[in-house]
Enzyme design. Sequence first.
Site, mmCIF file in Angstrom:
data_model
loop_
_atom_site.group_PDB
_atom_site.id
_atom_site.type_symbol
_atom_site.label_atom_id
_atom_site.label_comp_id
_atom_site.label_asym_id
_atom_site.label_seq_id
_atom_site.Cartn_x
_atom_site.Cartn_y
_atom_site.Cartn_z
ATOM 1 N N SER A 188 0.825 -1.212 0.000
ATOM 2 C CA SER A 188 0.000 0.000 0.000
ATOM 3 C C SER A 188 0.857 1.259 0.000
ATOM 4 O O SER A 188 0.375 2.348 -0.332
ATOM 5 C CB SER A 188 -0.934 0.018 1.211
ATOM 6 O OG SER A 188 -0.205 0.229 2.411
ATOM 7 N N ALA A 221 -1.572 0.943 10.581
ATOM 8 C CA ALA A 221 -0.936 -0.384 10.661
ATOM 9 C C ALA A 221 -1.060 -1.149 9.333
ATOM 10 O O ALA A 221 -2.098 -1.070 8.660
ATOM 11 C CB ALA A 221 -1.578 -1.184 11.782
ATOM 12 N N PRO A 222 0.013 -1.851 8.947
ATOM 13 C CA PRO A 222 1.314 -1.995 9.626
ATOM 14 C C PRO A 222 2.313 -0.874 9.340
ATOM 15 O O PRO A 222 3.408 -0.879 9.862
ATOM 16 C CB PRO A 222 1.841 -3.314 9.063
ATOM 17 C CG PRO A 222 1.289 -3.353 7.663
ATOM 18 C CD PRO A 222 -0.073 -2.724 7.743
ATOM 19 N N GLY A 223 1.949 0.072 8.446
ATOM 20 C CA GLY A 223 2.829 1.222 8.275
ATOM 21 C C GLY A 223 3.248 1.548 6.853
ATOM 22 O O GLY A 223 4.256 2.225 6.655
ATOM 23 N N ASP A 260 -8.889 4.904 17.795
ATOM 24 C CA ASP A 260 -9.699 4.885 16.586
ATOM 25 C C ASP A 260 -9.395 6.144 15.779
ATOM 26 O O ASP A 260 -9.537 7.271 16.274
ATOM 27 C CB ASP A 260 -11.174 4.852 16.979
ATOM 28 C CG ASP A 260 -12.108 4.740 15.774
ATOM 29 O OD1 ASP A 260 -11.664 4.961 14.636
ATOM 30 O OD2 ASP A 260 -13.300 4.427 15.985
ATOM 31 N N ASP A 276 -5.834 5.771 4.783
ATOM 32 C CA ASP A 276 -6.211 4.682 3.871
ATOM 33 C C ASP A 276 -7.120 3.694 4.602
ATOM 34 O O ASP A 276 -7.001 2.484 4.433
ATOM 35 C CB ASP A 276 -4.956 3.988 3.339
ATOM 36 C CG ASP A 276 -5.257 3.069 2.152
ATOM 37 O OD1 ASP A 276 -6.227 3.337 1.424
ATOM 38 O OD2 ASP A 276 -4.528 2.078 1.959
ATOM 39 N N LYS A 305 -12.917 4.226 -0.494
ATOM 40 C CA LYS A 305 -13.211 2.881 -0.995
ATOM 41 C C LYS A 305 -14.588 2.908 -1.650
ATOM 42 O O LYS A 305 -15.562 3.343 -1.043
ATOM 43 C CB LYS A 305 -13.182 1.867 0.150
ATOM 44 C CG LYS A 305 -11.957 1.954 1.056
ATOM 45 C CD LYS A 305 -10.660 1.718 0.319
ATOM 46 C CE LYS A 305 -9.460 1.886 1.265
ATOM 47 N NZ LYS A 305 -8.175 1.658 0.598
#
Length: 355
Positions: A188, A221-223, A260, A276, A305
Site C-alpha cells: 500500500s 498499521a502496519p505502516g 480509533d 487509507d 473505498k
Amino acid sequence: MITPTELLFYCRPGFEPDLAAELADKVADLGREGESRFELDTGFLRFVLADGEPANVLHRVLPLASLVFARQSLVALPTLSLSREDRLSPIVDQVVESGWSFDSLWQETPDTNEAKTLAGLIKALDRPLESLLRKRKALRRKAGRRRLHLLWSAGDRVQIGMSFPGNRSDLSGGIRRLRFPHGAPSRSTLKLEEAWHEFVPKEAWDSRLAEGMQAADLGAAPGGWTWQLVNRGMNVYAVDNGPMDRKLMATGLVEHVKEDGFVWEPPMCLDWLVCDIVDKPSRVESMVERWFVNRWCREAIFNLKLPMKRRWPEVSLCLGRLAEALQEGGIEGKIQCRQLYHDREEVTVHVRVKE
C-alpha cells in the site's frame, strides 16, 4: 481533411461505466452533448460528440486533471480495421488526411492481459511506421510538442489519437509504475508515493514534503503510508489499534497512538494528514471535513473505498460535501481526485489549504 469528432480515454479495465457516468455529468455541465461507447473490461472508452462538433473544442475545456476515472485523454480519429497484409498504409493515410503533424509517436495498448500480447507486433511496426510518417511529413521536428498515439486493441484494429502539452498524461498508457521500495512494510506504500507524484509538483517536494514536518497517518498499521512519511524525514502520529512495523518504530520518528482514527484529535495543527482506512466513503469524507474545519492540518491525501455500483455518484457526492464544508468554514482550498494506477476499488483525494 478529417475533423476529429470524438475523444479517446484510457481507464482502469472494469471502470468504463464509471468514466461514462462522470463524462455524462461533466460534458452536460459544459453545455455539450455526446455519447460514450465502450465494451466492459477493455480499458478504454470513446466519447463521440453530437452533430459532428470538433472534438478539440471539448478537449480544451475538459482537462484530464479534472477527471477522476480517466488515465489519458486524446482527440481521436475514427477506428481503423486493418488488413494483416498491409497495416501501415491505412494508418499513414489517415494521419496525413487529418492535416496535423507531430513530433513523436507512441504506440500503446489497453491495460489488459489480452492487449499485452500485441507488444511484439507493435515493436516490429515501430521503425517502418515512423519512417513512412516522416516521409509524408506527418512526423517532424518542432511540431508544437503534439504527440501521435496509436491505441492497438487487436492486431487488426487501431485507433489514432493526438495529445497536446498541458492536457495529457506524459506516461505511457497514463500509468505510473513504481518500484516497491525495500523495507516498506506493505505494498500500500505505493499508493501514497503515486499520489505525491500526481498531486505535488516535483519541484515542490523539498518544501511541501520536508524533513521535520508533522504528519498523522490514520489507520496506519502496519505502516505502508507511514513508511513514506518517515522516508521524507517527517514525524508521524501513527493512529491504529493494530501493530506497527518494528523497523518503523525503531526510527524514533513514529508515535504509535492506539486509538480509533475516526475520533482521535491531534495535539496541534499538522502539515499532513494521510488516511487509507477501509470504511464507507461518506464516513471517511466526514472525518476529513472535521479535520479541515477545525484546521488540524494544511494538506491531506486520503482514499475513498468505492461501492460495487454507482461509483461516480458516490464520489461526486463526497467531493461536493467536502467542497461545501470548506466553503462554509471560510476555508480556501483546492480539492483534486483521481483513480491512480496503484488504487484498486478506490479513488485518491488530495486537499490543500491555501495559506
